[in-house]
Design a protein around this motif. Sequence first.
Motif, PDB file in Angstrom:
ATOM      1  N   ARG A   1       0.854  -1.126   0.214  1.00  0.00           N
ATOM      2  CA  ARG A   1      -0.176  -0.153  -0.002  1.00  0.00           C
ATOM      3  C   ARG A   1       0.797   1.249  -0.112  1.00  0.00           C
ATOM      4  NH1 ARG A   1      -1.057   3.277   3.797  1.00  0.00           N
ATOM      5  NH2 ARG A   1      -0.753   2.064   5.486  1.00  0.00           N
TER       6      ARG A   1
ATOM      7  N   LEU B   1      -0.786   5.038  -1.340  1.00  0.00           N
ATOM      8  CA  LEU B   1      -2.063   4.982  -0.811  1.00  0.00           C
ATOM      9  C   LEU B   1      -2.084   5.113   0.712  1.00  0.00           C
ATOM     10  CD1 LEU B   1      -3.814   2.270  -3.034  1.00  0.00           C
ATOM     11  CD2 LEU B   1      -4.006   4.748  -3.188  1.00  0.00           C
ATOM     12  N   SER B   2      -2.806   6.023   1.304  1.00  0.00           N
ATOM     13  CA  SER B   2      -3.384   6.007   2.399  1.00  0.00           C
ATOM     14  C   SER B   2      -4.153   4.740   2.866  1.00  0.00           C
ATOM     15  CB  SER B   2      -3.802   7.301   2.830  1.00  0.00           C
ATOM     16  OG  SER B   2      -5.262   7.522   2.158  1.00  0.00           O
TER      17      SER B   2
ATOM     18  N   GLU C   1      -7.012   5.037   3.959  1.00  0.00           N
ATOM     19  CA  GLU C   1      -8.570   5.975   3.619  1.00  0.00           C
ATOM     20  C   GLU C   1      -8.586   5.746   2.187  1.00  0.00           C
ATOM     21  OE1 GLU C   1      -6.342   7.236   5.641  1.00  0.00           O
ATOM     22  OE2 GLU C   1      -7.447   6.979   7.479  1.00  0.00           O
ATOM     23  N   ALA C   2      -7.649   6.105   1.340  1.00  0.00           N
ATOM     24  CA  ALA C   2      -7.741   5.919  -0.091  1.00  0.00           C
ATOM     25  C   ALA C   2      -7.667   4.322  -0.469  1.00  0.00           C
ATOM     26  CB  ALA C   2      -6.324   6.623  -0.693  1.00  0.00           C
ATOM     27  N   LEU C   3      -7.134   3.407   0.021  1.00  0.00           N
ATOM     28  CA  LEU C   3      -7.426   2.119  -0.344  1.00  0.00           C
ATOM     29  C   LEU C   3      -8.822   1.830   0.035  1.00  0.00           C
ATOM     30  CD1 LEU C   3      -6.492  -0.423  -1.321  1.00  0.00           C
ATOM     31  CD2 LEU C   3      -5.222  -0.941   1.060  1.00  0.00           C
ATOM     32  N   GLN C   4      -9.255   2.404   1.284  1.00  0.00           N
ATOM     33  CA  GLN C   4     -10.723   1.901   1.603  1.00  0.00           C
ATOM     34  C   GLN C   4     -11.822   2.132   0.323  1.00  0.00           C
ATOM     35  OE1 GLN C   4     -12.581   3.225   5.401  1.00  0.00           O
ATOM     36  NE2 GLN C   4     -13.853   4.667   3.827  1.00  0.00           N
ATOM     37  N   PHE C   5     -11.535   3.254  -0.234  1.00  0.00           N
ATOM     38  CA  PHE C   5     -12.530   3.634  -1.283  1.00  0.00           C
ATOM     39  C   PHE C   5     -12.212   3.032  -2.664  1.00  0.00           C
ATOM     40  CE2 PHE C   5     -12.515   7.573   1.353  1.00  0.00           C
ATOM     41  CZ  PHE C   5     -14.001   7.547   1.565  1.00  0.00           C
ATOM     42  N   ARG C   6     -10.948   2.672  -2.960  1.00  0.00           N
ATOM     43  CA  ARG C   6     -10.601   1.796  -4.059  1.00  0.00           C
ATOM     44  C   ARG C   6     -10.962   0.354  -3.822  1.00  0.00           C
ATOM     45  NH1 ARG C   6      -4.978   3.817  -6.295  1.00  0.00           N
ATOM     46  NH2 ARG C   6      -5.381   2.189  -7.807  1.00  0.00           N
TER      47      ARG C   6
ATOM     48  N   ARG D   1     -11.881   0.978   6.284  1.00  0.00           N
ATOM     49  CA  ARG D   1     -10.536   1.232   6.705  1.00  0.00           C
ATOM     50  C   ARG D   1      -9.911   0.365   8.048  1.00  0.00           C
ATOM     51  NH1 ARG D   1      -8.240   3.375  10.804  1.00  0.00           N
ATOM     52  NH2 ARG D   1      -9.915   4.224  11.596  1.00  0.00           N
TER      53      ARG D   1
END
Length: 75
Positions: A15, A20-21, A23-28, A33
């Motif tokens: 990651r 990616l944070s 949070e960003a990975l959560q959305f992708r 999270r």
Amino acid sequence: MSFSKRFGENVAAARKRSGLSQEALQFRSSVHRTVISKVERGETIPRADTVARLAAGIGVDPGVFFAGLDPERCR
């Protein structure tokens, strides 16, 4: 080192390499999270579908998460 700890470190490293944070990975990936955080800390091993979603969200092959893991520790 435990299987779950090493797996989590591999997820976190992939990651971070992708920039990616959590949070960003959560959305992708559509993985919450808090689940990502627990996986990265080695507190839990995700189900196969979650592994696939995390890998897709990061843009890596799921096998990256298993690098350096000893299959004997899974027993």
